[in-house]
Every structure is written in C-alpha cells, then in structure tokens.
Write an enzyme that holds these catalytic residues in place. Structure first.
Site, mmCIF file in Angstrom:
data_model
loop_
_atom_site.group_PDB
_atom_site.id
_atom_site.type_symbol
_atom_site.label_atom_id
_atom_site.label_comp_id
_atom_site.label_asym_id
_atom_site.label_seq_id
_atom_site.Cartn_x
_atom_site.Cartn_y
_atom_site.Cartn_z
ATOM 1 N N SER A 547 29.725 47.794 44.362
ATOM 2 C CA SER A 547 30.820 47.897 45.929
ATOM 3 C C SER A 547 29.741 47.692 46.654
ATOM 4 O O SER A 547 29.315 46.285 46.711
ATOM 5 C CB SER A 547 30.788 49.788 45.738
ATOM 6 O OG SER A 547 31.804 50.039 47.103
ATOM 7 N N HIS A 662 38.833 51.515 41.951
ATOM 8 C CA HIS A 662 37.206 51.106 42.128
ATOM 9 C C HIS A 662 36.559 50.977 41.725
ATOM 10 O O HIS A 662 35.199 50.730 41.600
ATOM 11 C CB HIS A 662 37.055 51.819 43.460
ATOM 12 C CG HIS A 662 35.956 51.455 44.288
ATOM 13 N ND1 HIS A 662 35.804 49.399 44.268
ATOM 14 C CD2 HIS A 662 35.151 51.475 44.570
ATOM 15 C CE1 HIS A 662 34.652 49.800 45.457
ATOM 16 N NE2 HIS A 662 33.694 50.697 45.395
#
Length: 695
Positions: A547, A662
C-alpha cells in the site's frame, strides 16, 4: 484560488496504459491473467515454491494457533479460518473453556455455508452489535473482499438473520445503532451524495422497516470532504450521552457535530483531534496537534485529554478539559480502550511498548503500570464493558505471541495461551540501530539477523517499511517469514520512518505533503546503513512493502535502483499523478498533496514511481502483487507499472489475485500462496546459491 488541471490531463493523455485502469475490462483482465500465468509458471516451477507454500499454509492453518477473541456479554467470540472453514466461522466460547487446551466453541455463523446457500463470494467484514444487550448485530459482508459491503441484521443469540430486518445494499458505508429500531447511516443515497473519494458525506436516520428513500437527513458535509461518519457516544453500561457526525475534512482533519433538538452543534475541537469515547464518566479526546482551548490551558500534540461528561453535556462549547496523558520525547500513545471502571493505555517509548491502567478519582487521573513482559510489543486485544478486564497480545520478532488476561479489580495477570513456534529462532538475534537520514535525523530500525553472521556484506536481507498515515510498524512475531526466510540464514529489517506513528503526530507530520520525500530518504538511509555496516550489500538487499509501503518500495527502486536486487511491491500506489482519480485515492490528498494543483503536483512529480520508470536504468526485477477486488488502492497502479517495465524491456513479475481486496488475500490458502510467491522470488534474487539469476 484557480486550480489548473492542464498538467495532470496532459500526463494522462500521454499514458499508453490508461486502458488498464478499467478494473474488470475484458482487455485488462485478459492482460492480468496472462501476466499471472507467466509469473506462476516461473515461480511455482521453482523447487522451493511447493515447500514454502506447504510450510506457510501449515503455519497459517495450525489448529493450535491463537484464537483472538473479544470479551463480550455473551462470552468470548472469535472469527476463525482453517482448512475446513476457508471463508471462516464466527464462534463463541467461555473464559473457562478458552483457558483449556481444547476450548469448546459454539458456531454463531458459518460464512462458507452462507456463501454456498446464497451462491455469493462472501467475505466477513465484522459486526456492530447494539449495546448493552448486544443481541442485535449489523453484519458486513463483502463480495470478494472489497471495502464496499452489504449490511444485514443478525440475531446473535438465535444465530440467524432477522427476516425483514435492516438490510443495506452493497456500498462503502458506515452505520451506528441508536436503539433497536433506529440507525444512523452514511452511504450512497443517490446522485450528489458521495465525495470525490467515493465515500458518503450525508448522514440519515433510518427507522426499522423504513425504505431507504424515506430515511431522514440529519447531517450533510461537503463534496470536497473525505467522508462523514455517524457516531453514538455510550458509556460502559450502554447509556447514550450524545449522537452526532464526524466530518472528515481530510484523512487527518475532523470536524465533529453533536445532534440537538434544534440542529447539529459544531464542537470547538481542533481539526487534528479525535473523540476517543467515554470512560470513568469522562469524555476522551486524542490530540494530534498542539491546542490552547483557553488562555490558561494548553496541551501538546500526542496527548489525550478528558472532559467531565456532565459538564460537557450541559455546555459542550465551554466545558474545560484536563490532561490524561502527555508524551515525553520518543514516546507516543499507541492504543487505548475502556473497561467498566477504568481506562487502559498502551504507550510506546523508542518503539517498545508498555500498558497502564488509568483511573479518575478526586479530580485527577492516576496511572498504574501493568507488569507485562518487557522488551516486547504490547497491544490491546480485547476489553470488557461489564468488568475491569482486558486481554493483551505480547510478542516480538522472535518470540511467539502470547495472550495475557488482566483483571484490574483483582489485580491479577496471567498468561492464557501462546501461539506455537513457527520457526527455529535460536539462531537469530534482534538488534535496534539508528541510521542518519539526509537531513541529519536519526531513524531507528530493527535488524533480525543470524547470531553467527559474518559482517562481510553477504547476508541476504529484506528491508521492510511503511512510513505513512501516522501508522507505526511495531515488533511482532515473524511467523511464516521466520520459516520461509530467516531459517535459511537470512536477515529481516524493519525501518521506523518519518510519516509513520512511532513517535506520535510530529513524526508523521515531518514527512507529509511537500516534505514526503523525507520518508523515502529515511528508507534509503537505512539501506545505506545496512550496507555501511557490511550486514548486506546491494546484490543481497531487497525491499518489501504494501500500500503506502508499496509506494515506498517504488520510490526506493526508482530513486536508487543501484542499492537493491529485489523488490516486493504489494497492492501499491505508483502513479501519483493519477492517484486521486483511482480507487479511494482522493481521500489521501492530505498525505501526499493534490496533483491537480500545480505547486503540489511539482513535489509529487519529483518522486512518482510510475513516471520515474525510464529507459536507460536497470531496475531490480520487481515482484508486483495486486488484487482485482481492491477498491481502496486501484490495481491499475501495479498493472501500469508492470506494462511500462515490459515496454522498457525490463524484467519483472506481476501477480493479480482476482479476489482479495486490499489485503490481496481473503483466505488462508490465498495468503499462503502470496507468501510462497514472495519468498520464492526473494530467494531466487538474493540468496547466495542463486547469484546471477534474474528469474
């Protein structure tokens, strides 16, 4: 102020890989599947892959691993995945049973069975239950792991969904219970109710059996906000003291309003402050900036303050706060929770943590340390509203995590369970060093290395970092990483970079927006320090991050490709000139800046990894991992970087989990596969027997 869009639009027009931004476009998916086939063909044919996969899966699915629980009114509850429950089960037990070698569990909801019955790819995203009974719950179910979820009402004691109960269709939404027949809901209410980031900014009151179209609007933020969130302030007995909305102006700036009979009242809190709940009949607020609410009262950033609840309710704009906790240098507030009669804080000091019980008596807070093991990371894992009881997870990089049970009333503390050792840690040691960044700032980092290491630059080393959003990287048991990487005689490093939260809000704000380059400088400083100490060398050094950490790795290999021979880039941000138009990117403008504003675009353009992939440089053949279902960080960041590397004739590996959200993995099988791919790749690139191989 006039905002110029021209540079960003021009950059987008020059991008030949924009077509990969269509998440489930036939062409983009066909490209991703072809890339997966190539990557799996190479890495899964390596003889280490099968061993790594089986070892990782064995650790992840171990029957005797810790079952992390909540301390609720109906027992200890846990969400569990294993080889028989791939999607997972929500279950409960008693404290007495949990203490035993073989706890007896009652299943509340079987997600695998639900997915089969409804022919949906359900991923459990948690529940919100109505205090104080906590029988009625709102369950969040995601299709494939996305942040967007459906919300359905569930009876926790009857273990069944409630016919004709509350049901909110899929969306990025948040909800709070007011009472058994009333919810506060922020969601997509139709055209003009979502921010640029794709989150709701309108809060409505929804009654039982009421159509969504008839919900009553009670709060409206601005389309330029990140989002609006409803909240209900309750004490430990479930009594409501206020309801309102938290308007997120940016990722780090809040504006709170409480609902009154004649409309919302905006609270006079600083923007960088968060309401932390109610404990000891006090309203708690955490400050991320210095604040002087009155001429004779001031507080430092990183502090927690509190208000007398009765005084605050009578006049929230004039009530006077007092100090609960203020950090010393190199300290930070790490976590907090309440029990029935106390407040518990975990406090970091030089990235080591301790826990304290705070009580309010005779006009002041007093703190008592909880004697948990030292030289470890201590984190809160559960707390009870019914009693003064809490659970802590205690671990470090080499010591398996243990769960400790604390009863403040009886002043008892005992170890309940420990996760089994996942690897042989006897041959490694943990050391903490500091590197000097470009501007002279000392950057701490942890090195996990073989005890008998020869400092001749030959240790294969993976350097991990994050450095963003005030999120700290704290010591935790390495588990599968230990088995797949450390046991081979390798080293693992964690950098505590500016931008993170290891030393509180100032540490974060030092590397934000115009100064974000400091995060990248800190990471490079750690890499150079490892090489200077002859722990490793550029051909033995790899970087790993996800991320924001994926962006970190992207900047590392584009700014200093000569320092690294491997890069594992997980669910990354890479195209920073387009990030605000991809996924939830617009919600992170406060962290990075806005590429639509020329001045801010200039500093972003200075490091944006996608644009910095150019001809004439040699990059360390990165492994890029993404997920089609990631609706937070758009998979196009990774897709386009891989496509550009291909166009430049540069080697790379790309793997896109078609599900996963995610985390890029929604079950233990997918997680084990990702770990096996990563450490097969790292071994091929960095380990001595593989020198010269490019994969």
């Amino acid at each position: 102020m006039t905002v110029s869009q021209a540079p960003t639009n021009a950059a987008a027009a020059d991008d030949p890989f924009r077509w990969l931004e269509e998440i489930e476009g036939p062409g983009a998916l066909a490209w991703a599947r072809a890339e997966n086939e190539k990557t799996l063909g190479v890495l899964q044919s390596d003889p280490r892959y099968r061993r790594f996969y089986e070892q990782a899966l064995s650790i992840l699915q171990a029957k005797d691993r810790i079952a992390y629980v909540s301390l609720g009114r109906h027992g200890l509850e846990n969400f569990w995945q294993d080889d028989h429950h791939v999607r997972g089960i929500w279950r409960r037990t008693t404290l007495e049973s949990y203490r035993s070698q073989d706890p007896r569990w009652q299943i509340i909801l079987d997600i695998d069975a639900l997915a089969v019955a409804e022919n949906r790819n359900w991923v459990f995203k948690g529940s919100r239950c109505l205090p104080p009974e906590e029988r009625l719950c709102l369950l969040s179910l995601s299709d494939g792991g996305k942040d967007a979820a459906s919300i359905r009402e569930f009876d926790r004691l009857a273990t069944s969904f409630i016919p004709d109960g509350f049901h909110l269709p899929e969306g990025k939404q948040s909800v709070s219970w007011v009472d058994g027949d009333t919810l506060l809901v922020a969601r997509d209410w139709g055209e003009g109710t979502l921010t640029q980031a794709g989150y709701p900014f309108v809060v409505k009151e929804l009654k039982r059996a009421q159509p969504l179209t008839e919900a009553r609007e009670i709060f409206r933020g601005e389309p330029t906000d990140v989002q609006a969130l409803p909240f209900v302030l309750r004490d430990s007995e479930g009594h409501i003291h206020a309801a309102g909305a938290n308007r997120l102006i940016s990722s780090f700036e809040h504006e709170y309003a409480v609902f009154c009979s004649d409309g919302p009242i905006k609270l006079n809190l600083p923007k960088k402050a968060t309401i932390a709940g109610v404990a000891c009949s006090r309203l708690l607020v955490k400050l991320d900036e210095d604040w002087t609410p009155f001429e004779d009262v001031s507080f430092a950033a990183g502090s927690m303050i509190s208000y007398d609840l009765a005084e605050w309710k009578q006049d929230p704009l004039r009530a006077r706060p007092s100090l609960v906790f203020q950090p010393r240098p190199r300290q930070a507030l790490s976590g907090f929770t309440r029990t029935r009669n106390s407040l518990i804080l975990t406090i970091l000091e030089n990235v080591q943590s301790k826990a304290f019980v705070y009580k309010y008596d005779e006009g002041a807070w007093s703190a008592t340390p909880i004697p948990l093991p030292e030289h470890a990371n201590v984190s809160l894992s559960a707390a009870s509203d019914e009693a003064d009881q809490a659970m802590f997870a205690v671990s470090n990089y080499l010591r398996p995590t243990s769960i400790w049970y604390f009863d403040a009333e009886n002043k008892s503390l005992d170890e309940l369970t420990t996760t089994p050792a996942a690897f042989d840690a006897s041959n490694h040691v943990v050391e903490q060093f500091e590197a000097t960044s470009r501007d002279g700032t000392s950057i701490p980092y942890f090195l996990v290395r073989p005890k008998n290491a020869r400092f001749d630059g030959t240790i294969p080393t993976l350097l991990h970092g994050y450095g963003g959003f005030q999120v700290p990287l704290l010591p935790s048991y390495l588990g599968p990483v230990g088995r797949l990487w450390l046991e081979q005689g390798n080293a693992y490093v964690v950098g505590n970079l500016r931008g993170g939260g290891e030393f509180g809000p100032q540490w974060h704000q030092a590397a934000q927006g115009a100064t974000k380059q400091k995060t990248w400088d800190d990471f490079i400083a750690v890499a150079e320090d490892l090489i200077r100490r002859k722990i490793t060398s550029p051909r033995r050094l790899g970087v790993i991050g996800g991320s924001q950490g994926g962006l970190l790795v992207g900047t590392a290999i584009t700014q200093h490709p000569e320092l690294f021979n491997a890069a594992i880039i997980q669910v990354p941000l890479l195209d920073m000139l387009r990030y605000t138009s991809l996924g939830a990117g617009a919600s992170w403008i406060a962290e990075y800046g806005d590429p639509a504003i020329a001045k801010q675009r200039a500093w972003i353009e200075g490091y944006s990894p996608y644009q910095k992939l150019v001809a004439g440089k040699t990059y360390p053949a990165p492994l890029i991992l993404t997920s089609t279902k990631d609706d937070r960080v758009h998979p196009a960041h990774g897709r386009k970087a891989a496509a550009k590397l291909a166009a430049l004739g540069q080697p790379y590996f790309y793997y896109e989990n078609i599900d996963g959200g995610h985390s890029a993995a929604v079950n233990l099988i997918e997680h084990a596969r990702r770990l096996a791919l990563e450490y097969t790749y790292a071994s091929r690139r960095l380990c001595p027997e593989e020198v010269g191989r490019t994969g």
